[in-house]
Design a protein around this motif. Structure first.
Motif, PDB file in Angstrom:
ATOM      1  N   SER A   6       5.410  -2.563   6.919  1.00 10.87           N
ATOM      2  CA  SER A   6       6.577  -3.136   6.258  1.00 10.87           C
ATOM      3  C   SER A   6       7.304  -4.096   7.183  1.00 10.87           C
ATOM      4  CB  SER A   6       7.521  -2.020   5.811  1.00 10.87           C
ATOM      5  OG  SER A   6       8.628  -2.561   5.138  1.00 10.87           O
ATOM      6  N   ARG A   7       7.712  -5.248   6.653  1.00  7.23           N
ATOM      7  CA  ARG A   7       8.495  -6.242   7.369  1.00  7.23           C
ATOM      8  C   ARG A   7       9.972  -6.026   7.039  1.00  7.23           C
ATOM      9  NH1 ARG A   7       4.975 -10.208   9.362  1.00  7.23           N
ATOM     10  NH2 ARG A   7       2.934  -9.225   9.492  1.00  7.23           N
ATOM     11  N   PRO A   8      10.885  -6.751   7.746  1.00  6.37           N
ATOM     12  CA  PRO A   8      12.327  -6.587   7.474  1.00  6.37           C
ATOM     13  C   PRO A   8      12.658  -6.777   5.999  1.00  6.37           C
ATOM     14  CG  PRO A   8      11.997  -7.879   9.463  1.00  6.37           C
ATOM     15  CD  PRO A   8      10.639  -7.682   8.860  1.00  6.37           C
ATOM     16  N   PHE A   9      13.514  -5.907   5.483  1.00  6.02           N
ATOM     17  CA  PHE A   9      13.980  -5.925   4.096  1.00  6.02           C
ATOM     18  C   PHE A   9      12.858  -5.650   3.091  1.00  6.02           C
ATOM     19  CE2 PHE A   9      16.725  -9.172   6.271  1.00  6.02           C
ATOM     20  CZ  PHE A   9      17.827  -8.356   6.408  1.00  6.02           C
ATOM     21  N   THR A  10      11.778  -5.029   3.507  1.00  6.22           N
ATOM     22  CA  THR A  10      10.675  -4.757   2.573  1.00  6.22           C
ATOM     23  C   THR A  10      10.193  -3.322   2.702  1.00  6.22           C
ATOM     24  OG1 THR A  10       8.847  -5.337   4.074  1.00  6.22           O
ATOM     25  CG2 THR A  10       9.890  -7.147   2.852  1.00  6.22           C
ATOM     26  N   PHE A  11       9.523  -2.877   1.663  1.00  8.20           N
ATOM     27  CA  PHE A  11       8.747  -1.647   1.718  1.00  8.20           C
ATOM     28  C   PHE A  11       7.503  -1.851   0.866  1.00  8.20           C
ATOM     29  CE2 PHE A  11      11.487  -1.041  -1.966  1.00  8.20           C
ATOM     30  CZ  PHE A  11      10.663  -0.444  -2.905  1.00  8.20           C
ATOM     31  N   VAL A  12       6.503  -1.010   1.069  1.00  9.55           N
ATOM     32  CA  VAL A  12       5.219  -1.160   0.389  1.00  9.55           C
ATOM     33  C   VAL A  12       4.994   0.006  -0.558  1.00  9.55           C
ATOM     34  CG1 VAL A  12       2.728  -1.453   0.672  1.00  9.55           C
ATOM     35  CG2 VAL A  12       4.299  -2.319   2.417  1.00  9.55           C
ATOM     36  N   LYS A  13       4.612  -0.316  -1.796  1.00 10.56           N
ATOM     37  CA  LYS A  13       4.289   0.700  -2.788  1.00 10.56           C
ATOM     38  C   LYS A  13       3.016   0.293  -3.507  1.00 10.56           C
ATOM     39  CE  LYS A  13       6.131   3.081  -6.867  1.00 10.56           C
ATOM     40  NZ  LYS A  13       7.272   3.176  -7.822  1.00 10.56           N
ATOM     41  N   ASP A  14       1.994   1.146  -3.456  1.00 13.18           N
ATOM     42  CA  ASP A  14       0.694   0.861  -4.074  1.00 13.18           C
ATOM     43  C   ASP A  14       0.131  -0.475  -3.602  1.00 13.18           C
ATOM     44  OD1 ASP A  14       0.883   3.217  -5.507  1.00 13.18           O
ATOM     45  OD2 ASP A  14       1.846   2.254  -7.230  1.00 13.18           O
ATOM     46  N   GLY A  15       0.377  -0.800  -2.325  1.00 13.56           N
ATOM     47  CA  GLY A  15      -0.161  -2.026  -1.759  1.00 13.56           C
ATOM     48  C   GLY A  15       0.660  -3.267  -2.032  1.00 13.56           C
ATOM     49  N   ILE A  16       1.706  -3.169  -2.856  1.00 11.54           N
ATOM     50  CA  ILE A  16       2.559  -4.297  -3.205  1.00 11.54           C
ATOM     51  C   ILE A  16       3.845  -4.239  -2.385  1.00 11.54           C
ATOM     52  CG2 ILE A  16       3.810  -5.482  -5.059  1.00 11.54           C
ATOM     53  CD1 ILE A  16       0.831  -5.591  -5.419  1.00 11.54           C
ATOM     54  N   PHE A  17       4.271  -5.381  -1.856  1.00 14.23           N
ATOM     55  CA  PHE A  17       5.514  -5.445  -1.084  1.00 14.23           C
ATOM     56  C   PHE A  17       6.715  -5.584  -2.014  1.00 14.23           C
ATOM     57  CE2 PHE A  17       2.584  -6.296   2.316  1.00 14.23           C
ATOM     58  CZ  PHE A  17       3.214  -5.815   3.459  1.00 14.23           C
ATOM     59  N   TYR A  18       7.780  -4.879  -1.682  1.00 11.57           N
ATOM     60  CA  TYR A  18       9.034  -4.923  -2.427  1.00 11.57           C
ATOM     61  C   TYR A  18      10.174  -5.307  -1.479  1.00 11.57           C
ATOM     62  CZ  TYR A  18       6.906  -2.555  -6.436  1.00 11.57           C
ATOM     63  OH  TYR A  18       6.128  -2.240  -7.518  1.00 11.57           O
ATOM     64  N   PHE A  19      11.139  -6.041  -2.017  1.00 10.13           N
ATOM     65  CA  PHE A  19      12.360  -6.358  -1.272  1.00 10.13           C
ATOM     66  C   PHE A  19      13.361  -5.224  -1.464  1.00 10.13           C
ATOM     67  CE2 PHE A  19      16.688  -8.020  -1.087  1.00 10.13           C
ATOM     68  CZ  PHE A  19      16.668  -8.727   0.116  1.00 10.13           C
ATOM     69  N   SER A  20      14.087  -4.867  -0.403  1.00 11.67           N
ATOM     70  CA  SER A  20      15.107  -3.822  -0.503  1.00 11.67           C
ATOM     71  C   SER A  20      16.208  -4.105   0.497  1.00 11.67           C
ATOM     72  CB  SER A  20      14.492  -2.452  -0.228  1.00 11.67           C
ATOM     73  OG  SER A  20      15.486  -1.443  -0.259  1.00 11.67           O
ATOM     74  N   ARG A  21      17.435  -4.108   0.001  1.00 10.81           N
ATOM     75  CA  ARG A  21      18.577  -4.311   0.902  1.00 10.81           C
ATOM     76  C   ARG A  21      19.801  -3.597   0.352  1.00 10.81           C
ATOM     77  NH1 ARG A  21      20.901 -10.032   3.385  1.00 10.81           N
ATOM     78  NH2 ARG A  21      22.147  -9.044   5.039  1.00 10.81           N
ATOM     79  N   ARG A  22      20.475  -2.894   1.226  1.00 14.95           N
ATOM     80  CA  ARG A  22      21.678  -2.165   0.832  1.00 14.95           C
ATOM     81  C   ARG A  22      22.843  -3.136   0.677  1.00 14.95           C
ATOM     82  NH1 ARG A  22      22.799   3.029   0.646  1.00 14.95           N
ATOM     83  NH2 ARG A  22      20.871   3.543   1.753  1.00 14.95           N
ATOM     84  N   ILE A  23      23.655  -2.936  -0.365  1.00 16.33           N
ATOM     85  CA  ILE A  23      24.812  -3.790  -0.621  1.00 16.33           C
ATOM     86  C   ILE A  23      25.980  -3.305   0.237  1.00 16.33           C
ATOM     87  CG2 ILE A  23      26.450  -4.540  -2.383  1.00 16.33           C
ATOM     88  CD1 ILE A  23      24.194  -4.017  -4.438  1.00 16.33           C
ATOM     89  N   PRO A  24      26.651  -4.200   0.941  1.00 14.71           N
ATOM     90  CA  PRO A  24      27.810  -3.784   1.758  1.00 14.71           C
ATOM     91  C   PRO A  24      28.850  -3.049   0.912  1.00 14.71           C
ATOM     92  CG  PRO A  24      27.173  -6.053   2.262  1.00 14.71           C
ATOM     93  CD  PRO A  24      26.365  -5.639   1.067  1.00 14.71           C
ATOM     94  N   LYS A  25      29.485  -2.045   1.499  1.00 13.80           N
ATOM     95  CA  LYS A  25      30.426  -1.208   0.759  1.00 13.80           C
ATOM     96  C   LYS A  25      31.539  -2.015   0.106  1.00 13.80           C
ATOM     97  CE  LYS A  25      29.781   3.092   3.357  1.00 13.80           C
ATOM     98  NZ  LYS A  25      30.431   4.114   4.203  1.00 13.80           N
TER      99      LYS A  25
END
Length: 377
Positions: A6-25
């Motif tokens: 996984s690269r920054p702001f990403t995760f991998v599911k079933d071989g596909i990369f997804y973007f993920s970032r937490r929203i500031p409070k």
């Protein structure tokens, strides 16, 4: 580096990369979730990193804009108070009623009161439609929107490539939200989003009915493969049920009468609502639909659902069923034919058999004024 790392702001599911970032409070009040996540539509780590960085940069720029709106306006004490009340983009003109609300607040009122017990799609539709208005015209008080705003909104939807039917749905949702919130707040509103002209037929293509020879091919392959996906296809192909109606059935909804005949009781469930009141009906199971129903009832499993794979959450996943089955069918049907084409084909077949029009409507749930549970003899 491995493609699955996984690269920054990403995760991998079933071989596909997804973007993920937490929203500031401090910015979560602008969102319906605490995190932004979506598919980057790639298996390449290099491409995913580029797309994720671009998305992160866009968010940083937009979040800077949101934070700027929350800061105190320089020279605010020098503004003519009789002309402007408030600051930032949420400016309330002096001629707007004190009881008026912003469109973003109107969405909250609408969903709080009318959204109870409604599916997630209902909430998303209201938030998405009004979000389009806010993106185009700003988050204004309801009485501050003008016909020029509504026309600009229409033009923005057309620029997005939406078909006429989709534009109609979006405008209908915006009108519902604004009218409801205005009524709740006691506002007299001449809704500018009513009576907006656009080509309602633009981008609309006719639904293609599955031809008789293709229908026979698909049904034959369903018998050969003989699994739950093909049972679902067979059930729809010889009943004309909507895919979501069939996918959300329970085993108890498949009823065997004293004479051995079978029918499916289409009724609303907490996990699957019906499109209209007239959709609640009894549908006879004959031909391949009967074969599929017998296979479903013969299964020895603990699930109460006819199709457990599409009922693993609190909502029937008809979209997943549609994607999987439409992809499988491409080999056997003409271009443009989908699972929904079986519904049109059933209407054509019933008419060809000279089945009475009212019975045709009742079998397919096309009648919207309310129907009794009648089965075609």
């Amino acid at each position: 580096m491995s493609e699955t790392i996984s690269r920054p702001f990403t995760f991998v599911k079933d071989g596909i990369f997804y973007f993920s970032r937490r929203i500031p409070k401090e910015l979560r009040c602008h969102y319906t979730s605490s995190r932004i996540a979506f598919s980057l539509r790639t298996r390449s780590a290099k491409i995913a990193e580029t797309r994720a960085r671009k998305a992160a940069d866009q968010l940083d720029e937009y979040w800077y804009h949101l934070r700027s709106l929350a800061t105190e306006l320089p020279g605010k004490h020098m503004l003519r108070q009789e002309r402007v009340v408030g600051s930032g983009t949420n400016v309330q003109p002096a001629d707007v009623s004190p009881s008026s609300v912003l469109l973003s607040e109107a969405v909250g009122i609408y969903l709080q009161l009318k959204g109870k017990g409604r599916p997630e799609t209902f909430h998303r539709a209201a938030e998405r439609a009004c979000g389009y208005v806010i993106d185009t015209c700003g988050d204004k008080h309801l009485g501050a929107y003008t016909k020029a705003d509504a026309n600009a909104f229409r033009d923005a939807l057309i620029a997005r490539g939406l078909a006429g039917t989709s534009i109609t749905r979006v405008f209908g949702t915006v009108r519902s939200v604004t009218n409801f919130a205005a009524s709740e707040q006691g506002l007299s509103l001449n809704n500018p989003f009513a009576g907006v002209y656009y080509d309602r037929t633009a981008g609309v293509s006719d639904r293609i009915s599955v031809p008789t020879d293709a229908l026979a091919k698909v049904q034959h392959e369903c018998r050969v493969i003989d699994d739950d996906l093909r049972w679902l296809v067979s059930l729809v192909s010889d009943t004309g049920m909507r895919l979501a109606e069939a996918a959300g059935l329970t085993k108890e909804d498949i009823i065997r009468e004293a004479d051995g005949s079978l029918f499916a009781r289409v009724r609303p469930h907490p996990w699957r609502r019906l499109k209209t009141k007239g959709s609640e009906r009894d549908v006879p199971l004959e031909g391949e639909a009967r074969w599929a129903a017998e296979r479903i009832l013969a299964q020895e499993n603990s699930s109460t659902f006819a199709f457990p794979r599409y009922n693993k959450t609190d909502t029937t996943n008809a979209n997943a069923a549609s994607a999987a089955l439409n992809k499988w069918m491409k080999e056997y049907v003409p271009e443009g034919c989908t699972m929904h084409g079986f519904r049109h084909a059933m209407r054509d077949r019933l008419r060809a058999a000279e089945c009475p029009a009212d019975i045709v409507d009742q079998i397919g749930g096309w009648q919207t004024d309310g129907i009794g549970h009648v089965r075609c003899p």
